[in-house]
Enzyme design. Structure first.
Site, mmCIF file in Angstrom:
data_model
loop_
_atom_site.group_PDB
_atom_site.id
_atom_site.type_symbol
_atom_site.label_atom_id
_atom_site.label_comp_id
_atom_site.label_asym_id
_atom_site.label_seq_id
_atom_site.Cartn_x
_atom_site.Cartn_y
_atom_site.Cartn_z
ATOM 1 N N ASP A 1 91.834 38.096 -8.254
ATOM 2 C CA ASP A 1 91.194 37.959 -9.420
ATOM 3 C C ASP A 1 90.606 36.533 -9.647
ATOM 4 O OD1 ASP A 1 93.592 36.602 -10.035
ATOM 5 O OD2 ASP A 1 94.340 37.789 -11.800
ATOM 6 N N HIS A 2 90.183 36.046 -10.967
ATOM 7 C CA HIS A 2 89.539 34.946 -11.225
ATOM 8 C C HIS A 2 90.780 33.868 -10.961
ATOM 9 C CE1 HIS A 2 91.551 36.473 -14.817
ATOM 10 N NE2 HIS A 2 91.628 35.226 -15.337
ATOM 11 N N CYS B 1 96.440 36.215 -7.087
ATOM 12 C CA CYS B 1 96.046 36.110 -8.395
ATOM 13 C C CYS B 1 96.557 34.741 -8.999
ATOM 14 C CB CYS B 1 96.625 37.333 -9.272
ATOM 15 S SG CYS B 1 98.327 37.789 -9.123
ATOM 16 N N GLY B 2 96.990 34.569 -10.098
ATOM 17 C CA GLY B 2 97.393 33.412 -10.955
ATOM 18 C C GLY B 2 98.981 33.106 -10.149
ATOM 19 N N THR B 3 99.585 34.021 -10.438
ATOM 20 C CA THR B 3 101.129 33.880 -9.893
ATOM 21 C C THR B 3 101.409 34.762 -8.710
ATOM 22 O OG1 THR B 3 101.812 35.800 -11.161
ATOM 23 C CG2 THR B 3 101.815 33.679 -12.211
ATOM 24 N N MET C 1 99.445 41.073 -8.692
ATOM 25 C CA MET C 1 98.719 41.787 -7.372
ATOM 26 C C MET C 1 99.989 42.312 -6.753
ATOM 27 S SD MET C 1 95.426 41.703 -7.105
ATOM 28 C CE MET C 1 94.237 40.675 -7.364
ATOM 29 N N HIS D 1 111.130 41.170 9.160
ATOM 30 C CA HIS D 1 112.292 42.177 8.368
ATOM 31 C C HIS D 1 111.641 43.119 7.844
ATOM 32 C CE1 HIS D 1 116.076 39.488 8.616
ATOM 33 N NE2 HIS D 1 115.561 39.826 9.778
ATOM 34 N N ARG E 1 116.976 47.959 12.945
ATOM 35 C CA ARG E 1 117.833 48.287 11.692
ATOM 36 C C ARG E 1 116.805 48.132 10.734
ATOM 37 N NH1 ARG E 1 119.247 43.062 12.370
ATOM 38 N NH2 ARG E 1 119.463 41.722 11.275
ATOM 39 N N HIS E 2 115.769 47.105 10.786
ATOM 40 C CA HIS E 2 114.812 47.057 9.619
ATOM 41 C C HIS E 2 113.769 48.322 9.696
ATOM 42 C CE1 HIS E 2 116.121 43.202 9.614
ATOM 43 N NE2 HIS E 2 116.152 42.652 10.786
HETATM 44 C C1 RB5 Z 1 95.266 36.031 -15.177
HETATM 45 O O1 RB5 Z 1 95.149 35.030 -16.058
HETATM 46 C C2 RB5 Z 1 96.878 35.865 -14.631
HETATM 47 O O2 RB5 Z 1 97.577 36.889 -15.582
HETATM 48 C C3 RB5 Z 1 96.950 36.721 -13.128
HETATM 49 O O3 RB5 Z 1 95.886 36.004 -12.231
HETATM 50 C C4 RB5 Z 1 98.295 37.166 -12.495
HETATM 51 O O4 RB5 Z 1 98.829 35.769 -12.555
HETATM 52 C C5 RB5 Z 1 98.882 38.321 -13.013
HETATM 53 O O5 RB5 Z 1 99.866 38.474 -12.713
#
Ligand code: RB5
Length: 159
Positions: free
Chosen positions: A8-9, A66-68, A72, A99, A133-134
């Site tokens: 994403d952005h 994505c940001g965090t 995703m 694993h 096992r995995h």
């Molecule tokens: C976008 O601001 C942010 O929420 C997205 O990139 C992501 O981190 C969501 O989990």
């Protein structure tokens, strides 16, 4: 091998630099599923096409950013046969392949710097699934997916 990548952005800048890294250093072909600029978008719209193409077998490996990385990974892991691993360090990137046989590597641009992200990609791509096992554990996950799907189909049939 051709790798599918999407963001994403919030992950756009890192996606662009990982694409460069994949083509220059790893020498792999890339299919870019977007987004194609830093305008605000919704991460499910870009996570779904990547996860669908992994689920169908069209691509063997994908990268989502994505940001965090959290959004995703939540989206991608909705899809049967998708094992998306959100990794922040080299150890988890290696273990996600050895694993968990992760077929999508997920990263967060706002938490992982470019150099570390490249190292995560390198380690994940070079990793080998250890099986044994995995494998049994992955089969249990596949059984859970099948059980949920068939319960849903039965629920629909009963309506
Ligand atoms: C976008 O601001 C942010 O929420 C997205 O990139 C992501 O981190 C969501 O989990």
């Amino acid at each position: 091998m051709k790798i599918i990548i999407g963001s994403d952005h919030g992950g756009f800048e890192l996606k662009e630099s990982i694409k460069q890294f994949l083509s220059d250093d790893i020498k792999t072909d890339i299919y870019d599923a977007g987004t194609f600029n830093s305008e605000s978008v919704d991460y499910p719209d870009f996570g779904c096409p990547v996860a669908e193409k992994i689920q169908s077998g069209e691509f063997e490996k994908g990268i989502l950013i994505c940001g965090t990385g959290i959004g995703m990974s939540i989206v991608a892991n909705r899809f049967p046969n998708v094992r998306a691993a959100l990794c922040h360090d080299v150890y988890t990137a290696r273990m996600s392949k050895e694993h968990n046989d992760a077929n999508i590597l997920v990263m967060g641009e706002r938490v992982t710097g470019k150099d570390l992200a490249e190292e995560l990609v390198r380690v994940w791509l070079a990793g080998k699934f250890q099986g044994g096992r995995h494998q049994r554990r992955l089969e249990k996950i596949a059984d859970i997916e099948k059980a949920i799907c068939s319960a849903q189909v039965e629920g629909i049939a009963e309506r």
